[in-house]
Each structure stands twice: as C-alpha cells, then as structure tokens.
Motif scaffolding. Structure first.
Motif, PDB file in Angstrom:
ATOM      1  N   HIS A 179       1.018  -1.181   0.122  1.00  0.00           N
ATOM      2  CA  HIS A 179       0.211  -0.021  -0.076  1.00  0.00           C
ATOM      3  C   HIS A 179       0.994   1.267   0.034  1.00  0.00           C
ATOM      4  O   HIS A 179       0.570   2.428  -0.744  1.00  0.00           O
ATOM      5  CB  HIS A 179      -1.018  -0.087   1.196  1.00  0.00           C
ATOM      6  CG  HIS A 179      -2.164  -0.745   0.789  1.00  0.00           C
ATOM      7  ND1 HIS A 179      -3.259  -0.630   1.603  1.00  0.00           N
ATOM      8  CD2 HIS A 179      -2.658  -1.459  -0.100  1.00  0.00           C
ATOM      9  CE1 HIS A 179      -4.363  -1.507   1.188  1.00  0.00           C
ATOM     10  NE2 HIS A 179      -3.785  -1.886  -0.065  1.00  0.00           N
ATOM     11  N   PRO A 180       1.835   1.449   0.966  1.00  0.00           N
ATOM     12  CA  PRO A 180       2.801   2.586   0.882  1.00  0.00           C
ATOM     13  C   PRO A 180       3.381   2.745  -0.588  1.00  0.00           C
ATOM     14  O   PRO A 180       3.495   4.006  -0.971  1.00  0.00           O
ATOM     15  CB  PRO A 180       3.632   2.255   1.825  1.00  0.00           C
ATOM     16  CG  PRO A 180       3.243   1.153   2.720  1.00  0.00           C
ATOM     17  CD  PRO A 180       2.227   0.386   2.000  1.00  0.00           C
TER      18      PRO A 180
ATOM     19  N   GLU B  51      -8.917  -0.259   8.472  1.00  0.00           N
ATOM     20  CA  GLU B  51      -7.885   0.746   8.328  1.00  0.00           C
ATOM     21  C   GLU B  51      -7.441   0.247   6.852  1.00  0.00           C
ATOM     22  O   GLU B  51      -7.038   1.079   5.828  1.00  0.00           O
ATOM     23  CB  GLU B  51      -6.662   0.648   9.193  1.00  0.00           C
ATOM     24  CG  GLU B  51      -5.866   1.566   9.244  1.00  0.00           C
ATOM     25  CD  GLU B  51      -4.608   1.623  10.333  1.00  0.00           C
ATOM     26  OE1 GLU B  51      -3.428   1.862   9.946  1.00  0.00           O
ATOM     27  OE2 GLU B  51      -5.212   1.336  11.588  1.00  0.00           O
ATOM     28  N   THR B  54     -10.110   1.391   4.178  1.00  0.00           N
ATOM     29  CA  THR B  54      -9.864   2.777   3.791  1.00  0.00           C
ATOM     30  C   THR B  54      -8.423   2.912   3.144  1.00  0.00           C
ATOM     31  O   THR B  54      -8.562   3.720   2.027  1.00  0.00           O
ATOM     32  CB  THR B  54      -9.654   3.504   5.220  1.00  0.00           C
ATOM     33  OG1 THR B  54     -10.907   3.300   5.870  1.00  0.00           O
ATOM     34  CG2 THR B  54      -9.807   4.945   4.966  1.00  0.00           C
ATOM     35  N   SER B  55      -7.400   2.398   3.337  1.00  0.00           N
ATOM     36  CA  SER B  55      -6.160   2.713   2.936  1.00  0.00           C
ATOM     37  C   SER B  55      -6.283   2.127   1.181  1.00  0.00           C
ATOM     38  O   SER B  55      -5.846   2.918   0.335  1.00  0.00           O
ATOM     39  CB  SER B  55      -5.157   1.813   3.703  1.00  0.00           C
ATOM     40  OG  SER B  55      -4.032   1.896   2.648  1.00  0.00           O
ATOM     41  N   HIS B  56      -6.979   0.815   1.116  1.00  0.00           N
ATOM     42  CA  HIS B  56      -7.216   0.422  -0.244  1.00  0.00           C
ATOM     43  C   HIS B  56      -7.947   1.228  -1.169  1.00  0.00           C
ATOM     44  O   HIS B  56      -7.480   1.601  -2.220  1.00  0.00           O
ATOM     45  CB  HIS B  56      -7.973  -0.906  -0.040  1.00  0.00           C
ATOM     46  CG  HIS B  56      -8.047  -1.703  -1.377  1.00  0.00           C
ATOM     47  ND1 HIS B  56      -7.320  -2.523  -1.854  1.00  0.00           N
ATOM     48  CD2 HIS B  56      -9.080  -1.306  -2.328  1.00  0.00           C
ATOM     49  CE1 HIS B  56      -7.706  -3.074  -3.282  1.00  0.00           C
ATOM     50  NE2 HIS B  56      -8.790  -2.305  -3.486  1.00  0.00           N
ATOM     51  N   ARG B  58      -8.409   4.585  -0.795  1.00  0.00           N
ATOM     52  CA  ARG B  58      -7.734   5.868  -1.123  1.00  0.00           C
ATOM     53  C   ARG B  58      -6.544   5.457  -1.997  1.00  0.00           C
ATOM     54  O   ARG B  58      -6.481   6.309  -3.096  1.00  0.00           O
ATOM     55  CB  ARG B  58      -7.135   6.336   0.420  1.00  0.00           C
ATOM     56  CG  ARG B  58      -6.290   7.690   0.202  1.00  0.00           C
ATOM     57  CD  ARG B  58      -5.828   8.086   1.649  1.00  0.00           C
ATOM     58  NE  ARG B  58      -4.661   7.173   1.917  1.00  0.00           N
ATOM     59  CZ  ARG B  58      -4.420   6.413   2.667  1.00  0.00           C
ATOM     60  NH1 ARG B  58      -5.695   6.275   3.642  1.00  0.00           N
ATOM     61  NH2 ARG B  58      -3.404   5.760   3.055  1.00  0.00           N
ATOM     62  N   ILE B  59      -5.613   4.337  -1.806  1.00  0.00           N
ATOM     63  CA  ILE B  59      -4.781   4.292  -2.860  1.00  0.00           C
ATOM     64  C   ILE B  59      -5.226   3.995  -4.229  1.00  0.00           C
ATOM     65  O   ILE B  59      -4.859   4.618  -5.323  1.00  0.00           O
ATOM     66  CB  ILE B  59      -3.720   3.021  -2.591  1.00  0.00           C
ATOM     67  CG1 ILE B  59      -3.018   3.623  -1.175  1.00  0.00           C
ATOM     68  CG2 ILE B  59      -2.830   2.654  -3.688  1.00  0.00           C
ATOM     69  CD1 ILE B  59      -2.694   2.398  -0.352  1.00  0.00           C
TER      70      ILE B  59
END
Lengths: 229, 188
Positions: A179-180, B51, B54-56, B58-59
């Motif tokens: 992800h980062p 979390e 949400t991260s997935h 957003r990316i």
C-alpha cells in the motif's frame, strides 16, 4: 526486496487466486518472450474481504456473505463474466471459486521459483493457474503446490520449510510495503518505479520497453491473450 | 449497433469518446448512447480490517486519477476541472430522452463539461447543447433517470463506459479490440 525496485526491466505482481491475474499470464509471458528478457515475478496476496467483503459458496449457491452490497455483487459477477470471456478465448476454463482462498503458499512458490529457477516461471504458472481455475487444485495444501513445482521441472525439496520460514517472511515483508508503494491489486506492473494496474496497460508497457517508437497506444485487452500490440 | 453507457463527468467515459467514434467510423456501426450515473466505488460495510479497507480505497482512487491523467495526456486532453462542478443529471436525462443519433450532443456535452467547464445540471446549458447539436429530446423527469439506472444496473451495467454488443456487456474502453471483432463478425 523493495516493492518498486528491481534489476529486471519489469516487475509483475500476481496472485494465483485472482481471475484477472490468470487472464493476464498469457499476454505477459508473450511480452517477456518477445523482449527476450526475464521479468521479476512477485506475489501480491490479496486481502479480498478488506475491499470486496467476503462470501462462501456451496454447489454454486452463496451460503454466506458479509459486507457485500447488491452493487458489489453485480460488479464482481460482471468482472468474472469478462474474465471468463477472455479465458475461454485463451483456451482456458474459468470456474468461479467457492470461497476466498488463502493463496499464500502458491504465491510464496513464485518467490521460490524466482530464486532458484526463474527461467521455469512459465512452467510453474502453467502448472498452477489453469487447474486451480478448473477447481482441480487445493492451493492451501503445501503438497499440492510442491507437486506443481515438480511438474514444472523445479525441485521442491525444502519448499515446505521455505514457505513456513524465509519465504513466508519475504512474502509478508513485501505485503507490508504494498500500500505505501501504491500497489493494491493484480496484475500490477512496475516500470521504472511506476505502478500500472491491469493487463490493459501491456500495450503501453510494450511501447515503453521497445523504445517508444511511434504513437503511444491506449489501454487495450488483446482478444486472444496474444502479444500486446 | 453498439450501445454505450456513459456519464459526462466520468473521466473514463471521456477518454473512451474518441476511440469509440473511431471504432464507429472504422466498422460502420451505429452508436446508441445511453446515460449511466457514475458513482464512487463502494467499500464493504463491514471489514475485518477497516484501516486496510480505507487505505485500499484511497490508494485505488489516487491511482485511478494518475493513470487517467497519463492516458488523457496521450490523447491531448486535460482532466482538470473546477471542484464541485460534477452534476450531470440534467444532461443525462436529456440523453435518455434523445431521439435518433445523439452523437453530436454527446460530443458537445463532453466538451462543455471538460473543456468549457459548464454546468451540465443546468437546463439552460443543456438546452443550448441540444439545440447546437440539432438533437431533439423528450423532456423526461429525473424519476425516469432513476428508473433507467435501476434497470440497467440489474442488467450488469455496473460502471462506465459500458459497451453492449449482441447483448454482451463490457466495462471499459480496453475491450474495444474484442468489441471490434464482434462487430466485424456480425457484419460478415
């Protein structure tokens, strides 16, 4: 191993349990062969429930589903229809899975192949992908994955220890970087540190890797899984 | 005949416009334009790891914007637009009620939204586009668009642009090579 760095011209992230990765294998291998180079194949084990919810089927009927709206179900079914269409044109069968598989063992085997016999990657992918999508393989069984390695002409002695030890550590360390690094799905390709998600970018990647001659191509799926043009 | 479901505010639909017009010219097939009200990708209501969910999301959205800009540049298009100017229901309703070939209206509406930054939710703007494109449209209510959206989603039109040929649905312009083959087979 850093997620966006490699000495190879192209990094390819795949997951054995992804139908979209399955239909990307043939054109990606065709590109690798045409360029006469070795791509850096890597696992990206998807956490499907985190972005699509979860579900389980028995005899083709959904017996449990969590977090999936009707709209999500329709999107998933449409995506499967499209993937099946292309798989059939590539000469493959693509049956919908009955559950969300833990594909980590079969994906750690990608690291095993890359570190021992990278030139046999095509053989491994051909040993594992088509039978899995015909529902003929239990990829959560390490002996089944080891058998795929052997059938691909790759020594499997020590694989069980690797998938529980070093291989698992490498796989998990890579997963933590995804992800980062901007990686979220498969197939993903990394060219010069830039992420491209989906096989529709193969024509553009081909154009980049062959010197950017002529007009840059738009996204496109090759109808028969051939060389991206 | 190729049926195409689009939304004027959708960058994916906008990027498909020129390739679809080229496909129509090359194959001689007609284009039947239909509205699709695009929405943001849905995230699961219950996630084992909120979390990560949400991260997935957003990316994935950041990627979508970046990759669309890359391919837009190849077509010489800009995807810049003023924030908030993303209402297109009035133009979509007009498209739903359009009689005959709506291609000129579709081209004009995409240009109005992406290049001239006009508000396609204002009837005066849409009426002017219809007039300039010599396109007649029945004045339908917004309920008609709601019903249309409900019906087409049930038929598998889940995103845009959706291409429908011989009853088969394909989402995205990346399918154009296969759609071209299918259109050519039908005319052989």
């Amino acid at each position: 191993m850093k997620a966006l760095e490699s000495t190879a011209p192209l990094i390819v992230y795949i997951d054995i349990k992804s139908p979209y990765a399955f239909v990307s294998i043939k054109p990606t291998l065709a590109l690798e062969k045409t360029l006469g180079c070795q791509f850096d194949w890597r696992p990206l084990t998807l956490d499907i429930p985190s972005y699509l919810g979860s579900a389980e089927k028995r005899d083709g009927v959904v017996v449990s589903s969590e977090g999936r709206s009707q709209r999500t179900w329709r999107s998933i079914r449409q995506s499967y229809r499209e993937a099946r269409r292309y798989a059939e044109r590539q000469g493959h069968m693509l049956k919908g899975t009955e559950k969300i598989w833990d594909s980590s063992i079969a994906n750690i085997a990608i690291l095993w192949v890359m570190q021992r016999r990278p030139e046999r990657m095509k053989a491994y992918l051909e040993a594992v992908y088509p039978p899995f999508w015909q529902r003929l393989l239990d990829i959560e069984d390490v002996s089944v994955v080891a058998d795929c390695l052997e059938r691909a002409g790759i020594e499997s002695a020590g694989f069980d220890a690797f998938q529980q030890g070093d291989g698992r550590v490498q796989h998990d360390q890579l997963a933590g970087q995804l992800h980062p690094a901007g990686l979220f799905g498969v197939p993903s390709y990394v060219l010069d540190g830039e992420v491209f998600f989906g096989r529709e970018h193969l024509p553009y990647l081909h154009w980049c890797l062959t010197g950017k001659q002529g007009q840059a191509p738009d996204v496109a799926y090759d109808p028969d899984g051939g060389l991206p043009c | 005949m190729l049926t195409v479901y689009i939304d004027f505010k959708s960058p994916e639909s906008y990027l498909a416009l020129q390739p679809l017009l080229a496909l129509a010219e090359e194959t001689g097939c007609g284009l039947r334009w239909q509205p699709f009200r695009s929405r943001q990708r849905e995230l699961p209501e219950h996630s084992p790891d909120p979390e990560l969910t949400t991260s997935h999301g957003r990316i994935r959205e950041a990627y979508r914007q970046r990759i669309n800009r890359r391919y837009a540049a190849l077509q010489g298009l800009s995807l810049d637009r003023p924030p908030g100017n993303d209402g297109t229901d009035t133009a979509l309703t007009a498209l739903l009620g359009a009689d005959g070939d709506a291609t000129a209206f579709v081209v004009a509406a995409f240009k109005a939204h992406w290049q001239d930054h006009k508000n396609l939710d204002e009837w005066d703007v849409v009426a002017s586009l219809l007039a300039s494109a010599a396109c007649d449209s029945k004045q339908l209510s917004s309920d008609a668009l709601d019903r249309h959206q409900h019906d087409i989603e049930a038929e598998g039109i889940v995103s845009d642009p959706a291409l429908v040929v011989a009853g088969e649905v394909f989402i995205g312009r990346a399918h154009i090579p296969l759609v071209r083959q299918l259109l050519n087979q039908r005319t052989e």
